[in-house]
Design an enzyme around this catalytic site. Sequence first.
Site, PDB file in Angstrom:
ATOM      1  N   LYS A 257      14.094  29.502  13.228  1.00  0.00           N
ATOM      2  CA  LYS A 257      13.014  30.191  12.526  1.00  0.00           C
ATOM      3  C   LYS A 257      11.774  29.289  12.422  1.00  0.00           C
ATOM      4  O   LYS A 257      10.662  29.728  12.720  1.00  0.00           O
ATOM      5  CB  LYS A 257      13.541  30.568  11.134  1.00  0.00           C
ATOM      6  CG  LYS A 257      12.696  31.496  10.339  1.00  0.00           C
ATOM      7  CD  LYS A 257      13.533  32.235   9.315  1.00  0.00           C
ATOM      8  CE  LYS A 257      13.866  31.463   8.063  1.00  0.00           C
ATOM      9  NZ  LYS A 257      12.732  31.323   7.132  1.00  0.00           N
ATOM     10  N   SER A 258      11.962  28.043  12.028  1.00  0.00           N
ATOM     11  CA  SER A 258      10.810  27.149  11.844  1.00  0.00           C
ATOM     12  C   SER A 258      10.085  26.917  13.161  1.00  0.00           C
ATOM     13  O   SER A 258       8.842  26.939  13.216  1.00  0.00           O
ATOM     14  CB  SER A 258      11.271  25.794  11.285  1.00  0.00           C
ATOM     15  OG  SER A 258      11.719  25.944   9.973  1.00  0.00           O
TER      16      SER A 258
ATOM     17  N   ARG B  43       6.123  28.252  14.428  1.00  0.00           N
ATOM     18  CA  ARG B  43       5.113  27.326  14.956  1.00  0.00           C
ATOM     19  C   ARG B  43       4.747  27.676  16.391  1.00  0.00           C
ATOM     20  O   ARG B  43       3.587  27.514  16.801  1.00  0.00           O
ATOM     21  CB  ARG B  43       5.635  25.896  14.840  1.00  0.00           C
ATOM     22  CG  ARG B  43       5.665  25.440  13.363  1.00  0.00           C
ATOM     23  CD  ARG B  43       6.649  24.327  13.146  1.00  0.00           C
ATOM     24  NE  ARG B  43       6.579  23.764  11.798  1.00  0.00           N
ATOM     25  CZ  ARG B  43       7.169  24.282  10.710  1.00  0.00           C
ATOM     26  NH1 ARG B  43       7.853  25.428  10.800  1.00  0.00           N
ATOM     27  NH2 ARG B  43       7.070  23.690   9.533  1.00  0.00           N
TER      28      ARG B  43
ATOM     29  N   GLY C  91       7.677  32.413   3.184  1.00  0.00           N
ATOM     30  CA  GLY C  91       6.873  31.309   2.657  1.00  0.00           C
ATOM     31  C   GLY C  91       6.232  30.503   3.776  1.00  0.00           C
ATOM     32  O   GLY C  91       5.087  30.046   3.652  1.00  0.00           O
TER      33      GLY C  91
ATOM     34  N   ARG D 117       5.942  32.979  -5.673  1.00  0.00           N
ATOM     35  CA  ARG D 117       6.178  31.576  -5.301  1.00  0.00           C
ATOM     36  C   ARG D 117       4.863  30.780  -5.339  1.00  0.00           C
ATOM     37  O   ARG D 117       3.797  31.318  -5.054  1.00  0.00           O
ATOM     38  CB  ARG D 117       6.833  31.514  -3.916  1.00  0.00           C
ATOM     39  CG  ARG D 117       8.207  32.174  -3.939  1.00  0.00           C
ATOM     40  CD  ARG D 117       8.854  32.191  -2.564  1.00  0.00           C
ATOM     41  NE  ARG D 117       9.123  30.862  -2.075  1.00  0.00           N
ATOM     42  CZ  ARG D 117       9.589  30.609  -0.848  1.00  0.00           C
ATOM     43  NH1 ARG D 117       9.813  31.608  -0.002  1.00  0.00           N
ATOM     44  NH2 ARG D 117       9.841  29.380  -0.468  1.00  0.00           N
TER      45      ARG D 117
ATOM     46  N   SER E  88       7.474  18.562   1.467  1.00  0.00           N
ATOM     47  CA  SER E  88       7.488  19.944   1.944  1.00  0.00           C
ATOM     48  C   SER E  88       6.827  20.027   3.317  1.00  0.00           C
ATOM     49  O   SER E  88       5.662  19.671   3.486  1.00  0.00           O
ATOM     50  CB  SER E  88       6.733  20.833   0.946  1.00  0.00           C
ATOM     51  OG  SER E  88       6.310  22.023   1.582  1.00  0.00           O
TER      52      SER E  88
ATOM     53  N   ASP F  49      17.690  24.100   2.728  1.00  0.00           N
ATOM     54  CA  ASP F  49      18.033  25.508   2.966  1.00  0.00           C
ATOM     55  C   ASP F  49      19.546  25.723   3.076  1.00  0.00           C
ATOM     56  O   ASP F  49      20.015  26.859   2.996  1.00  0.00           O
ATOM     57  CB  ASP F  49      17.380  26.007   4.263  1.00  0.00           C
ATOM     58  CG  ASP F  49      15.874  26.151   4.129  1.00  0.00           C
ATOM     59  OD1 ASP F  49      15.361  26.124   2.989  1.00  0.00           O
ATOM     60  OD2 ASP F  49      15.202  26.291   5.173  1.00  0.00           O
TER      61      ASP F  49
ATOM     62  N   LYS G 142      12.557  28.812  -4.102  1.00  0.00           N
ATOM     63  CA  LYS G 142      12.765  29.431  -2.789  1.00  0.00           C
ATOM     64  C   LYS G 142      12.731  30.960  -2.960  1.00  0.00           C
ATOM     65  O   LYS G 142      12.246  31.462  -3.972  1.00  0.00           O
ATOM     66  CB  LYS G 142      14.077  28.940  -2.180  1.00  0.00           C
ATOM     67  CG  LYS G 142      14.072  27.445  -1.845  1.00  0.00           C
ATOM     68  CD  LYS G 142      13.094  27.147  -0.724  1.00  0.00           C
ATOM     69  CE  LYS G 142      13.026  25.663  -0.425  1.00  0.00           C
ATOM     70  NZ  LYS G 142      11.974  25.327   0.535  1.00  0.00           N
TER      71      LYS G 142
ATOM     72  N   ARG H 118      19.939  33.841   2.374  1.00  0.00           N
ATOM     73  CA  ARG H 118      20.920  32.757   2.454  1.00  0.00           C
ATOM     74  C   ARG H 118      22.026  32.918   1.402  1.00  0.00           C
ATOM     75  O   ARG H 118      23.151  32.483   1.614  1.00  0.00           O
ATOM     76  CB  ARG H 118      20.236  31.397   2.335  1.00  0.00           C
ATOM     77  CG  ARG H 118      19.219  31.173   3.456  1.00  0.00           C
ATOM     78  CD  ARG H 118      18.895  29.731   3.704  1.00  0.00           C
ATOM     79  NE  ARG H 118      17.643  29.589   4.427  1.00  0.00           N
ATOM     80  CZ  ARG H 118      17.489  29.742   5.753  1.00  0.00           C
ATOM     81  NH1 ARG H 118      18.527  30.021   6.504  1.00  0.00           N
ATOM     82  NH2 ARG H 118      16.304  29.605   6.314  1.00  0.00           N
TER      83      ARG H 118
HETATM   84  C1  S3P Z   1      10.183  25.390   6.315  1.00  0.00           C
HETATM   85  C2  S3P Z   1      10.167  24.388   5.379  1.00  0.00           C
HETATM   86  C3  S3P Z   1      11.038  24.356   4.197  1.00  0.00           C
HETATM   87  C4  S3P Z   1      12.188  25.356   4.302  1.00  0.00           C
HETATM   88  C5  S3P Z   1      11.738  26.680   4.837  1.00  0.00           C
HETATM   89  C6  S3P Z   1      11.104  26.532   6.204  1.00  0.00           C
HETATM   90  C7  S3P Z   1       9.269  25.295   7.471  1.00  0.00           C
HETATM   91  O1  S3P Z   1      10.276  24.655   3.045  1.00  0.00           O
HETATM   92  O2  S3P Z   1      12.810  25.511   3.054  1.00  0.00           O
HETATM   93  O3  S3P Z   1      12.845  27.572   4.931  1.00  0.00           O
HETATM   94  O4  S3P Z   1       9.481  26.000   8.486  1.00  0.00           O
HETATM   95  O5  S3P Z   1       8.334  24.502   7.403  1.00  0.00           O
HETATM   96  P1  S3P Z   1       9.390  23.530   2.313  1.00  0.00           P
HETATM   97  O6  S3P Z   1       8.583  22.905   3.354  1.00  0.00           O
HETATM   98  O7  S3P Z   1       8.528  24.226   1.319  1.00  0.00           O
HETATM   99  O8  S3P Z   1      10.335  22.603   1.664  1.00  0.00           O
END
Ligand code: S3P
Length: 435
Positions: free
Chosen positions: A21-22, A26, A99, A127, A172, A319, A346, A392
Amino acid sequence: MDLTVSRPRRLVGEVVAPGDKSVSHRAVMLNSIGEGQATVRNFSPGDDCTSTMGIMRALGVEIERSEASDDAGDTLVVKGAGVDGLREPDDVLDAGNSGTTMRLMSGILAGRDFKSVMTGDDSLRSRPMDRIIKPLSMMGAVIRGRENDTLAPLEFDGGTLSGIEYDLPVASAQLKSAILLAGLRADGKTRITQPDASRDHTERMLAAMGADIEVNGLSVTVGESEIDCVDVDVPGDISSAAFWIVAGLIHPNAEIVVKGVGINPTRAGVLTALLDMGANIELVDERDVAGEPVADVVARTSNLRGTELAGSIMPLMMDEVPIVAVAAAMAEDETVIRDAEELRIKETDRISATVDWLVTAGVEAEPRDDGMAIVGSGRIAGGTYQSQDDHRIAMALGIAGMVAEDPITIVEASCASISYPEFWDVLRSLGGVVE
Ligand code: S3P
């Protein structure tokens, strides 16, 4: 949708982890503001990344998405608009439950010469967004939010960006990335220092795209840059794989292979934590996929024991706490988790959500301000539990159902689609009866 899961006699099988996902977020965002065109393979099937794609389309970026074939995730072809090429959207931008979308997109929308408004669902609108509004405003962006500029919807209204030096108050990756993305269009250098390491996918991808970026220990410096589109083969998501890995460890008769898991050290804290608990985990065929380390992970039935998890490992596994808590309940002795206050903000308050269901399931567990303590007994009682609409938590309950004494019914199970829409189908294919 409610679902009921019960314990299969044997738990043996192979799973292909869905696209990370991350990395998927990006890959869309950075290619959208790059020069040229890129193909993104194995794009995350989750709703969160679809939200990011939708926002980029609303900002004028051409993105074609083609259906997955077999085990491979969807493929995107993104035509980069260039670092200054986005256009004013006709409507409010919707980040849904994500988020990452809201915080990283804020770095991209900051200081543009057009107005935009970004919102999200009930969870996302509660949030904290002041953590990004503050540094982006220091850079010169004009951003307004509800409740004294702390909550979404967020309104972006121009400004001229200049580089800043900024110490992150929290480790973060979302906050770090938002500032780095704004830094690409800021005058001068932007330098960020983190209190602890957090996931570094943004830094890796920006470097591969030719940005002026330098990483030095816990500091990252970025200068005004144009970036080139690059093709991305998205590795499997360790945050999704973790559910099957834990299932393989805690089921009494199990061997599960999860194929193609991204094991970037800034994401793999869950493996370190489980190994520390005595997990029988093997990494096979370690390889490099588009600049990210990948392996197949084999998890076999293990006698887990409790441990203490705190400090710099926490941002590397934040996570995964909801599923590590299930492992802790099935382990011998106590597991204590500290330095995890970020869990409170979260998709839900994951400290309360996790401890609440564990206690109802007969597990000795107590919340702490910054974590939880769980006394493992190897027993989880069946029953009906709320996912609280948190993907989750829903999936952790699904795995608990595969080892619980009686079936577990998960209320609002469909929220798993936020990161892993096929989760329940895979669980069914592994023999965890789902009604
Ligand atoms: C993420 C960063 C994390 C993670 C989120 C995905 C990201 O949050 O908990 O599920 O893709 O950068 P934080 O950066 O706020 O800790």
